[in-house]
Motif scaffolding. Structure first.
Motif, PDB file in Angstrom:
ATOM      1  N   GLU A  20       2.601   4.751  -7.731  1.00 53.49           N
ATOM      2  CA  GLU A  20       3.743   5.783  -7.524  1.00 53.49           C
ATOM      3  C   GLU A  20       4.781   5.635  -7.159  1.00 53.49           C
ATOM      4  OE1 GLU A  20       2.612   8.666  -8.764  1.00 53.49           O
ATOM      5  OE2 GLU A  20       0.593   7.557  -9.515  1.00 53.49           O
ATOM      6  N   GLY A  21       5.200   4.399  -6.774  1.00 50.63           N
ATOM      7  CA  GLY A  21       6.408   4.176  -6.007  1.00 50.63           C
ATOM      8  C   GLY A  21       7.434   3.599  -6.818  1.00 50.63           C
ATOM      9  N   ARG A  22       8.853   3.989  -6.692  1.00 49.66           N
ATOM     10  CA  ARG A  22       9.798   3.440  -7.451  1.00 49.66           C
ATOM     11  C   ARG A  22      10.615   2.215  -6.573  1.00 49.66           C
ATOM     12  NH1 ARG A  22      13.609   8.584  -9.199  1.00 49.66           N
ATOM     13  NH2 ARG A  22      12.158   9.628 -10.576  1.00 49.66           N
ATOM     14  N   VAL A  23      10.787   1.188  -7.473  1.00 51.00           N
ATOM     15  CA  VAL A  23      11.012  -0.084  -6.816  1.00 51.00           C
ATOM     16  C   VAL A  23      12.436  -0.540  -7.347  1.00 51.00           C
ATOM     17  CG1 VAL A  23      10.668  -2.632  -6.623  1.00 51.00           C
ATOM     18  CG2 VAL A  23       8.670  -0.633  -6.384  1.00 51.00           C
ATOM     19  N   GLU A  62       0.910  -1.306   0.075  1.00 45.21           N
ATOM     20  CA  GLU A  62      -0.048   0.059  -0.010  1.00 45.21           C
ATOM     21  C   GLU A  62       1.060   1.117  -0.232  1.00 45.21           C
ATOM     22  OE1 GLU A  62      -3.727   2.113   2.728  1.00 45.21           O
ATOM     23  OE2 GLU A  62      -2.296   0.495   3.680  1.00 45.21           O
ATOM     24  N   LEU A  63       1.945   1.282   0.954  1.00 40.76           N
ATOM     25  CA  LEU A  63       2.847   2.561   0.906  1.00 40.76           C
ATOM     26  C   LEU A  63       3.569   2.716  -0.570  1.00 40.76           C
ATOM     27  CD1 LEU A  63       4.324   1.817   4.438  1.00 40.76           C
ATOM     28  CD2 LEU A  63       2.839   3.710   3.636  1.00 40.76           C
ATOM     29  N   VAL A  64       4.018   1.826  -1.173  1.00 42.63           N
ATOM     30  CA  VAL A  64       4.514   1.634  -2.287  1.00 42.63           C
ATOM     31  C   VAL A  64       3.877   2.277  -3.505  1.00 42.63           C
ATOM     32  CG1 VAL A  64       6.078   0.691  -4.007  1.00 42.63           C
ATOM     33  CG2 VAL A  64       6.535  -0.065  -2.021  1.00 42.63           C
ATOM     34  N   ARG A  65       2.648   1.702  -3.531  1.00 39.19           N
ATOM     35  CA  ARG A  65       1.598   2.077  -4.637  1.00 39.19           C
ATOM     36  C   ARG A  65       1.431   3.616  -4.343  1.00 39.19           C
ATOM     37  NH1 ARG A  65      -0.879  -1.809  -7.516  1.00 39.19           N
ATOM     38  NH2 ARG A  65      -1.211  -3.884  -6.319  1.00 39.19           N
ATOM     39  N   GLY A  66       1.503   4.018  -3.114  1.00 39.17           N
ATOM     40  CA  GLY A  66       1.171   5.525  -2.855  1.00 39.17           C
ATOM     41  C   GLY A  66       2.069   6.498  -3.005  1.00 39.17           C
ATOM     42  N   GLY A  67       3.553   5.760  -3.209  1.00 35.85           N
ATOM     43  CA  GLY A  67       4.630   6.654  -3.605  1.00 35.85           C
ATOM     44  C   GLY A  67       5.895   6.446  -2.787  1.00 35.85           C
ATOM     45  N   THR A  68       5.963   5.428  -1.723  1.00 35.27           N
ATOM     46  CA  THR A  68       7.112   5.286  -0.860  1.00 35.27           C
ATOM     47  C   THR A  68       7.949   4.305  -1.819  1.00 35.27           C
ATOM     48  OG1 THR A  68       5.976   5.194   1.312  1.00 35.27           O
ATOM     49  CG2 THR A  68       7.975   4.018   1.064  1.00 35.27           C
ATOM     50  N   GLY A  69       9.339   4.814  -1.834  1.00 38.90           N
ATOM     51  CA  GLY A  69      10.340   4.013  -2.652  1.00 38.90           C
ATOM     52  C   GLY A  69      10.554   2.354  -1.933  1.00 38.90           C
ATOM     53  N   LEU A  70      10.964   1.552  -2.717  1.00 39.20           N
ATOM     54  CA  LEU A  70      11.150   0.139  -2.241  1.00 39.20           C
ATOM     55  C   LEU A  70      12.506  -0.290  -2.644  1.00 39.20           C
ATOM     56  CD1 LEU A  70      10.676  -2.014  -0.203  1.00 39.20           C
ATOM     57  CD2 LEU A  70       9.084  -3.163  -2.210  1.00 39.20           C
ATOM     58  N   ILE A  71      13.630  -0.544  -1.864  1.00 34.22           N
ATOM     59  CA  ILE A  71      14.881  -1.216  -2.266  1.00 34.22           C
ATOM     60  C   ILE A  71      15.084  -2.498  -1.450  1.00 34.22           C
ATOM     61  CG2 ILE A  71      17.278  -1.363  -2.158  1.00 34.22           C
ATOM     62  CD1 ILE A  71      17.242   1.716  -2.375  1.00 34.22           C
ATOM     63  N   PHE A  72      15.036  -3.808  -2.153  1.00 31.54           N
ATOM     64  CA  PHE A  72      14.994  -4.782  -1.644  1.00 31.54           C
ATOM     65  C   PHE A  72      16.337  -5.720  -2.404  1.00 31.54           C
ATOM     66  CE2 PHE A  72      11.840  -8.435   0.106  1.00 31.54           C
ATOM     67  CZ  PHE A  72      12.895  -8.981   0.798  1.00 31.54           C
ATOM     68  N   ILE A  73      17.244  -6.045  -1.293  1.00 41.63           N
ATOM     69  CA  ILE A  73      18.375  -6.557  -1.526  1.00 41.63           C
ATOM     70  C   ILE A  73      18.297  -8.052  -1.390  1.00 41.63           C
ATOM     71  CG2 ILE A  73      20.919  -6.667  -1.110  1.00 41.63           C
ATOM     72  CD1 ILE A  73      20.766  -3.808  -0.095  1.00 41.63           C
ATOM     73  N   GLU A  74      18.705  -8.771  -2.277  1.00 39.78           N
ATOM     74  CA  GLU A  74      18.498 -10.247  -2.142  1.00 39.78           C
ATOM     75  C   GLU A  74      16.971 -10.781  -1.947  1.00 39.78           C
ATOM     76  OE1 GLU A  74      21.014 -14.103  -0.839  1.00 39.78           O
ATOM     77  OE2 GLU A  74      21.523 -12.162   0.128  1.00 39.78           O
ATOM     78  N   PRO A  75      16.137 -10.194  -2.595  1.00 39.73           N
ATOM     79  CA  PRO A  75      14.746 -10.635  -2.441  1.00 39.73           C
ATOM     80  C   PRO A  75      14.090 -12.046  -2.464  1.00 39.73           C
ATOM     81  CG  PRO A  75      14.873  -9.527  -4.553  1.00 39.73           C
ATOM     82  CD  PRO A  75      16.211  -9.403  -3.945  1.00 39.73           C
ATOM     83  N   ASP A  76      13.589 -12.572  -1.875  1.00 40.58           N
ATOM     84  CA  ASP A  76      13.047 -13.844  -1.629  1.00 40.58           C
ATOM     85  C   ASP A  76      11.778 -14.318  -0.985  1.00 40.58           C
ATOM     86  OD1 ASP A  76      13.265 -16.716  -1.647  1.00 40.58           O
ATOM     87  OD2 ASP A  76      15.137 -16.842  -0.184  1.00 40.58           O
ATOM     88  N   GLY A  77      11.192 -15.122  -1.312  1.00 38.57           N
ATOM     89  CA  GLY A  77       9.856 -15.518  -0.845  1.00 38.57           C
ATOM     90  C   GLY A  77       8.512 -14.776  -1.341  1.00 38.57           C
ATOM     91  N   PHE A  78       8.844 -14.709  -2.533  1.00 36.20           N
ATOM     92  CA  PHE A  78       7.804 -14.202  -3.411  1.00 36.20           C
ATOM     93  C   PHE A  78       6.890 -15.148  -4.059  1.00 36.20           C
ATOM     94  CE2 PHE A  78      10.120 -10.197  -2.388  1.00 36.20           C
ATOM     95  CZ  PHE A  78       9.035  -9.302  -2.167  1.00 36.20           C
ATOM     96  N   SER A  79       5.615 -15.149  -4.356  1.00 37.71           N
ATOM     97  CA  SER A  79       5.038 -16.101  -5.188  1.00 37.71           C
ATOM     98  C   SER A  79       4.484 -15.325  -6.300  1.00 37.71           C
ATOM     99  CB  SER A  79       4.054 -16.846  -4.470  1.00 37.71           C
ATOM    100  OG  SER A  79       4.527 -17.429  -3.264  1.00 37.71           O
TER     101      SER A  79
END
Length: 332
Positions: free
Chosen positions: A138-141, A44-61
């Protein structure tokens, strides 16, 4: 924070009570460390414009909102190390010392990240995305795939935000011992830029290149620095030359221009030379930064020094009792 459940409660409270410019995650497993409520709030935060950096992402389906941006992890490449290289001209890749970044491990994926690939790790058939930029609402990833974990355990081991090169005081590869310079500074330059980009707060000055030829000892040369000025201002460029131990050799400050030519100092030392560039505003705050490198060759170099027993102690050692395999002496 005694337990994971306690940490999760505290995190959810913070996420619900605040708005954020940026969220940075590293070495955590999305479906293990975060509850469904936490995951929903981050999305929800990322959709609203919060940026997200994920290093070594894991656990997504597959089918999750962030799955395409983060990829579907397969396993960590524990024994293989890969070289980094930029593959796009970008705010996040320009004017950084890619050629001297150490090789690192990485996470491998059955489905790799979708988006703009800015840098890769590995060569030939082993080349895979290292840094991938995308957007959710709205959020950069930004996803980075290098390995930050120490080992494979149920709690994921210990993790930082920079690549793992050593464990319990021992280098993972012998070649890392030859890195006498502060190699992590280049990583910090990359990560701080990544934070400004993901938060949508890029710097007003953006370095695009730091170019310097290799030179011989005693030979002159020029470092060329290029960049863009997005917001005009009275900026100063601070250019520092450092030797292979990261010890300062010389530093100059000049008015910032979008192309600068800075003479190399006359007293350069043999070996790797780093060029740190920081552009500052009138208050001294950093408004742009980068790092380059070049090599100073010498007509000769010492490769090893061996000292025979008694060389240092001389005649004094005669007749003394040798201990510790002849390396130390005690008086009678």
């Amino acid at each position: 924070i005694p337990t994971l459940e306690h940490a999760q409660r505290r995190l959810l409270e913070a996420l619900n009570e605040n708005e954020f410019d940026l969220i940075l995650l590293a070495g955590l497993k999305w479906d293990h460390h975060f509850t469904p409520e936490i995951r929903e709030r981050i999305v929800e935060l990322v959709r609203g414009g919060t940026g997200l950096i994920f290093i070594e992402p894991d656990g997504f389906s597959a089918g999750e909102p962030l799955a395409e941006a983060m990829g579907i992890a397969e396993n960590r490449s524990m024994w293989n190390f890969h070289r980094w290289q930029p593959v796009a001209e970008h705010y996040l890749t320009n004017a950084l010392p890619w050629s001297i970044f150490p090789v690192t491990r990485r996470m491998d994926y059955t489905t790799w990240q979708a988006g703009e690939v800015l840098a890769t790790c590995g060569e030939g058939d082993a080349e895979r995305p290292l840094m991938v930029a995308s957007q959710l609402g709205e959020g950069r990833v930004l996803a980075l795939t290098y390995d930050v974990l120490t080992h494979e355990l149920s709690y994921r081991g210990y993790a930082g935000i920079t690549p793992t090169l050593s464990y319990r005081g021992k280098w993972l590869r012998d070649e890392f011992a030859a890195m006498t310079w502060e190699y992590w500074e280049g990583w910090y330059a990359l990560l701080t830029r990544a934070c400004t980009w993901a938060a949508g707060r890029e710097t007003p000055v953006r370095l695009t290149a730091i170019a310097a030829p290799d030179v011989a000892l005693g030979e002159g040369g020029t470092v060329t620095i290029r960049g863009e000025t997005v917001e005009p201002g009275a900026y100063q460029a601070e250019v520092t030359f450092r030797d292979r131990w990261s010890k300062p050799v010389a530093s100059v400050r000049v008015p910032w221009q979008t192309e600068l030519s800075v003479p190399m100092p006359a007293d350069l030392r043999a070996g790797l030379t780093l060029v740190d560039v920081i552009v500052r505003d009138g208050s001294g705050a950093s408004v742009g930064w980068g790092e380059g490198s070049f090599t100073v060759s010498a007509p000769a170099r010492i490769t090893a020094v061996e000292v025979e027993e008694r060389t240092l102690l001389g005649a004094w050692a005669e007749g003394q009792e040798a201990v510790n395999d002849g390396r130390s002496f005690v008086a009678p």
